[in-house]
Design an enzyme around this catalytic site. Structure first.
Site, PDB file in Angstrom:
ATOM      1  CG  LEU A 149       0.429   9.676  -3.447  1.00 25.63           C
ATOM      2  CD1 LEU A 149       0.617   8.616  -4.521  1.00 25.63           C
ATOM      3  CD2 LEU A 149      -0.523  10.768  -3.925  1.00 25.63           C
ATOM      4  CG  HIS A 150       4.567   7.023   1.757  1.00 25.94           C
ATOM      5  ND1 HIS A 150       4.087   5.892   1.164  1.00 25.94           N
ATOM      6  CD2 HIS A 150       5.793   6.704   2.226  1.00 25.94           C
ATOM      7  CE1 HIS A 150       4.982   4.925   1.285  1.00 25.94           C
ATOM      8  NE2 HIS A 150       6.023   5.390   1.922  1.00 25.94           N
TER       9      HIS A 150
END
Ligand code: UD1
Length: 368
Positions: free
Chosen positions: A206-207
């Protein structure tokens, strides 16, 4: 017909795209390639680990631009890369993907009339709030050779008025790397090190700013992952951007359900992906890798620039709604594995096709 190329890398998803192209050019005498690293990513586990894993040579030039706002980062790459081209002008600049370094290097080369080849051209999410969409559009309008991974890319480029002769459907260099390094990834000890068993965990990345920069959105997504982690424990190598948000906001998650790790290298990550029951991600490349591996992938976004992964692959868009992530996660856990098909030309030979096209390009220029 000798020619010189500069290949530009800047951020984590660039390295495994350049590696196969690098290897192909190593095998031919009439072309030489230099590697320039912009320094957009600089932590050891966001950069050096990948050079070691992929056996890429140390970049000849390191621009050291570091982090900053989009304009700061882009302009620093431009200022520094211009100096590199001024010092020794190559015959071609190769850029990959859609990060700020990709666009910045393209702008510099185009203004200096150095031809640009864009690997992974034509992908569109049709969402300009995504910084990568701007990078993709600017890069493609300026590039002289556009190498595409899937049919939608050609359609997008033609719609945007790109000359058809510049577009070459070559396949996917990221899959070249996945195929090539798979035996080495097999030998990774990461499962033992984490004391987890094949098929009994899920993998999370997740980024995206849209998921992690807003505290409430991030809390909701992490909450959903923790809930799903109750059914299938999740391993989460966290991007520094995400890690900082989690720490700054003092968000606590139970490690038994969602185990947060530092970023990990290419081979360890490939091994984790190959044996996971399910992947939840907002990355672009991981949607492609899971497609080839036949691992169910839930993409925590409302759109994807890689529609082929949904049409033939194992990918499904679930957005950032917590309820949706949980329900789709449970559904995916009930399904059998390996239902995807490998998209056309994702056969490990994309870099070979790229080199052939570049060779022809210089042959024609020599003759005309
Ligand atoms: C960039 C790319 C994105 C890609 C991602 C892969 C752009 C616009 N975005 O996003 O497309 O999917 O890389 O990782 O180019 N940081 C560190 N150490 C590092 C690098 C970054 O701590 O080595 C932190 C810094 O706080 C930095 C933040 O991460 O400000 C964001 O880094 P940046 O390169 O601006 O964007 P990414 O989110 O990594």
């Amino acid at each position: 017909m000798g020619y010189e190329i500069i290949a530009v890398v800047g951020a984590r998803p660039n390295y495994m795209k350049v590696a196969p192209v690098w290897r192909e050019f190593e095998q031919i005498d009439h072309a030489s390639m230099r590697l320039v690293h912009t320094g957009q990513h600089y932590d050891t586990n966001m950069s050096k680990v990948f050079f070691d894993d992929l056996k890429l040579p140390k970049p000849e030039v390191f621009l050291g631009v570091g982090s900053g706002s989009h304009s700061e980062q882009t302009s620093r790459v431009m200022l520094e890369f211009e100096k590199v081209l001024n010092k020794k002008r190559p015959d071609l600049v190769i850029v990959v993907g859609d990060v700020n370094s990709t666009m910045a290097a393209t702008l510099v080369a185009a203004k200096m009339e150095v031809p640009v080849a864009h690997v992974e051209a034509g992908l569109r999410s049709f969402d300009r709030s995504m910084p990568e969409e701007i990078n993709r559009m600017v890069t493609d309008i300026l590039a002289d050779l556009l190498f595409t991974t899937e049919p939608s890319a050609r359609e997008n480029l033609i719609r945007e008025g790109i000359d058809e002769k510049k577009i070459h459907f070559v396949g996917n260099v990221m899959i070249d790397s996945l195929n090539f390094y798979r035996p080495m990834a097999d030998s990774s000890r990461i499962l033992d090190m984490l004391a987890i068993e094949p098929g009994r965990y899920g993998l999370v990345t997740l980024h995206r700013p849209s998921n992690v920069d807003d505290t409430e959105t991030l809390k909701a997504v992490l909450g959903a992952l923790v809930e799903l982690g109750g059914a299938c424990p999740l391993i989460f190598p966290a991007h520094p951007r995400t890690r900082k948000m989690i720490e700054n906001n003092k968000i606590q998650v139970p490690a038994k359900k969602l185990r947060i790790l530092d970023p990990i290298g290419y081979l360890d990550f490939a091994k984790l992906m190959m044996h996971s029951r399910l992947v939840l991600t907002d990355s672009g490349g991981i949607q492609e890798e899971t497609t080839v591996l036949g691992i169910p992938c839930l993409t925590i976004r409302d759109n994807t620039e890689r529609p082929i992964t949904i049409e033939v692959g194992t990918n499904r868009l679930v957005g950032a709604s917590a309820a949706h992530i949980v329900s789709e996660g449970h559904n995916a856990l009930k399904e059998p594995l390996g239902q995807g098909k490998t998209p056309e030309l994702w056969d490990g030979r994309a870099a070979k096709r790229i080199v052939r096209v570049i060779d022809e390009y210089f042959n024609e220029r020599t003759q005309s």
